[in-house]
Design a protein around this motif. Structure first.
Motif, PDB file in Angstrom:
ATOM      1  N   LEU A  85     -18.133  -8.062  14.111  1.00 10.11           N
ATOM      2  CA  LEU A  85     -18.067  -8.225  12.663  1.00 10.11           C
ATOM      3  C   LEU A  85     -17.298  -7.054  12.042  1.00 10.11           C
ATOM      4  N   ASN A  86     -17.521  -5.854  12.563  1.00 14.08           N
ATOM      5  CA  ASN A  86     -16.794  -4.683  12.060  1.00 14.08           C
ATOM      6  C   ASN A  86     -15.293  -4.823  12.276  1.00 14.08           C
ATOM      7  N   ASP A  87     -14.885  -5.372  13.427  1.00 13.53           N
ATOM      8  CA  ASP A  87     -13.455  -5.587  13.684  1.00 13.53           C
ATOM      9  C   ASP A  87     -12.837  -6.438  12.584  1.00 13.53           C
ATOM     10  N   PHE A  88     -13.518  -7.509  12.223  1.00 15.24           N
ATOM     11  CA  PHE A  88     -12.985  -8.408  11.201  1.00 15.24           C
ATOM     12  C   PHE A  88     -13.055  -7.788   9.810  1.00 15.24           C
ATOM     13  N   LEU A  89     -14.105  -7.055   9.512  1.00 16.66           N
ATOM     14  CA  LEU A  89     -14.232  -6.435   8.184  1.00 16.66           C
ATOM     15  C   LEU A  89     -13.206  -5.332   7.962  1.00 16.66           C
ATOM     16  N   ARG A  90     -12.752  -4.672   9.031  1.00 17.71           N
ATOM     17  CA  ARG A  90     -11.794  -3.569   8.888  1.00 17.71           C
ATOM     18  C   ARG A  90     -10.353  -4.020   8.864  1.00 17.71           C
ATOM     19  N   ARG A  91     -10.084  -5.276   9.200  1.00 19.46           N
ATOM     20  CA  ARG A  91      -8.701  -5.761   9.197  1.00 19.46           C
ATOM     21  C   ARG A  91      -8.188  -5.814   7.769  1.00 19.46           C
ATOM     22  N   PRO A  92      -6.976  -5.300   7.544  1.00 16.51           N
ATOM     23  CA  PRO A  92      -6.435  -5.362   6.178  1.00 16.51           C
ATOM     24  C   PRO A  92      -6.159  -6.805   5.775  1.00 16.51           C
ATOM     25  N   GLY A  93      -6.416  -7.088   4.514  1.00 15.76           N
ATOM     26  CA  GLY A  93      -6.160  -8.414   3.970  1.00 15.76           C
ATOM     27  C   GLY A  93      -4.998  -8.372   2.995  1.00 15.76           C
ATOM     28  N   GLU A  94      -4.704  -9.511   2.396  1.00 19.02           N
ATOM     29  CA  GLU A  94      -3.598  -9.589   1.448  1.00 19.02           C
ATOM     30  C   GLU A  94      -3.762  -8.616   0.293  1.00 19.02           C
ATOM     31  N   SER A  95      -4.984  -8.433  -0.187  1.00 20.17           N
ATOM     32  CA  SER A  95      -5.204  -7.541  -1.332  1.00 20.17           C
ATOM     33  C   SER A  95      -4.988  -6.073  -0.961  1.00 20.17           C
ATOM     34  N   ASP A  96      -4.936  -5.757   0.338  1.00 17.56           N
ATOM     35  CA  ASP A  96      -4.713  -4.382   0.779  1.00 17.56           C
ATOM     36  C   ASP A  96      -3.232  -4.019   0.858  1.00 17.56           C
ATOM     37  N   ILE A  97      -2.362  -5.020   0.733  1.00 20.03           N
ATOM     38  CA  ILE A  97      -0.923  -4.764   0.833  1.00 20.03           C
ATOM     39  C   ILE A  97      -0.405  -4.388  -0.554  1.00 20.03           C
ATOM     40  N   THR A  98      -0.111  -3.110  -0.712  1.00 16.80           N
ATOM     41  CA  THR A  98       0.375  -2.591  -1.985  1.00 16.80           C
ATOM     42  C   THR A  98       1.892  -2.464  -1.940  1.00 16.80           C
ATOM     43  N   PRO A  99       2.537  -2.338  -3.097  1.00 19.04           N
ATOM     44  CA  PRO A  99       3.995  -2.134  -3.108  1.00 19.04           C
ATOM     45  C   PRO A  99       4.419  -0.910  -2.296  1.00 19.04           C
ATOM     46  N   GLU A 100       3.594   0.133  -2.285  1.00 21.46           N
ATOM     47  CA  GLU A 100       3.918   1.339  -1.522  1.00 21.46           C
ATOM     48  C   GLU A 100       3.940   1.051  -0.025  1.00 21.46           C
ATOM     49  N   ILE A 101       3.006   0.252   0.444  1.00 19.82           N
ATOM     50  CA  ILE A 101       2.962  -0.105   1.858  1.00 19.82           C
ATOM     51  C   ILE A 101       4.185  -0.936   2.227  1.00 19.82           C
ATOM     52  N   VAL A 102       4.558  -1.880   1.371  1.00 19.29           N
ATOM     53  CA  VAL A 102       5.738  -2.708   1.623  1.00 19.29           C
ATOM     54  C   VAL A 102       6.985  -1.834   1.693  1.00 19.29           C
ATOM     55  N   GLN A 103       7.118  -0.873   0.782  1.00 20.74           N
ATOM     56  CA  GLN A 103       8.271   0.033   0.790  1.00 20.74           C
ATOM     57  C   GLN A 103       8.313   0.854   2.072  1.00 20.74           C
ATOM     58  N   THR A 104       7.173   1.330   2.512  1.00 21.55           N
ATOM     59  CA  THR A 104       7.108   2.123   3.742  1.00 21.55           C
ATOM     60  C   THR A 104       7.524   1.292   4.948  1.00 21.55           C
ATOM     61  N   VAL A 105       7.059   0.077   5.037  1.00 18.96           N
ATOM     62  CA  VAL A 105       7.423  -0.798   6.145  1.00 18.96           C
ATOM     63  C   VAL A 105       8.919  -1.108   6.093  1.00 18.96           C
ATOM     64  N   ASP A 106       9.451  -1.392   4.902  1.00 15.36           N
ATOM     65  CA  ASP A 106      10.889  -1.665   4.764  1.00 15.36           C
ATOM     66  C   ASP A 106      11.707  -0.452   5.207  1.00 15.36           C
ATOM     67  N   ARG A 107      11.275   0.735   4.823  1.00 10.91           N
ATOM     68  CA  ARG A 107      11.975   1.962   5.198  1.00 10.91           C
ATOM     69  C   ARG A 107      11.943   2.156   6.723  1.00 10.91           C
ATOM     70  N   MET A 108      10.809   1.862   7.341  1.00  5.25           N
ATOM     71  CA  MET A 108      10.691   1.991   8.795  1.00  5.25           C
ATOM     72  C   MET A 108      11.609   0.988   9.507  1.00  5.25           C
ATOM     73  N   ARG A 109      11.747  -0.203   8.959  1.00  6.40           N
ATOM     74  CA  ARG A 109      12.638  -1.204   9.558  1.00  6.40           C
ATOM     75  C   ARG A 109      14.085  -0.705   9.547  1.00  6.40           C
ATOM     76  N   VAL A 110      14.489  -0.120   8.426  1.00 10.01           N
ATOM     77  CA  VAL A 110      15.857   0.358   8.292  1.00 10.01           C
ATOM     78  C   VAL A 110      16.122   1.480   9.298  1.00 10.01           C
ATOM     79  N   GLU A 111      15.153   2.377   9.455  1.00  8.33           N
ATOM     80  CA  GLU A 111      15.306   3.505  10.377  1.00  8.33           C
ATOM     81  C   GLU A 111      15.313   3.029  11.812  1.00  8.33           C
TER      82      GLU A 111
END
Length: 111
Positions: free
Chosen positions: A85-111
């Protein structure tokens, strides 16, 4: 179906027996009606086992004599792996994806 199982423990690592774990469907899916509930009670060693259909669920923990407590929500997919149950409760959901996280992932893709 996905197996969610493990041992429910308290803050000191002690197993919790006789605790009711309620999963309430938060929306209707192809296999589960919205607001449908399923429950499991931990055994003498704190073990629980739930076979879960894909869907979004609210998790409520109840201890005899105390008010039920909502501990979070989980998403179970058709390809979800078994876990606790803890494994499932700790998984990030859609509401956990912030614009800052998206920018960081995009930056990592470019690098």
């Amino acid at each position: 179906m996905t197996l969610i199982s493990g041992v429910l423990k308290g803050p000191y690592g002690d197993s919790r027996s006789g605790v009711t774990i309620t999963m309430r469907s938060m929306k209707t899916s192809s296999t589960v009606l919205g607001l449908a509930k399923s429950q499991s009670v931990t055994d003498d060693t704190g073990r629980y086992s739930l076979n879960v259909e894909p869907g979004t669920y609210e998790i409520i923990i109840s201890i005899y004599g105390a008010q039920p407590e909502r501990v979070g929500a989980i998403e179970v997919y058709t390809d979800s792996l078994p876990g606790t149950l803890n494994d499932f409760l700790r998984r990030p959901g859609e509401s956990d994806i912030t614009p800052e996280i998206v920018q960081t992932v995009d930056r990592m893709r470019v690098e």
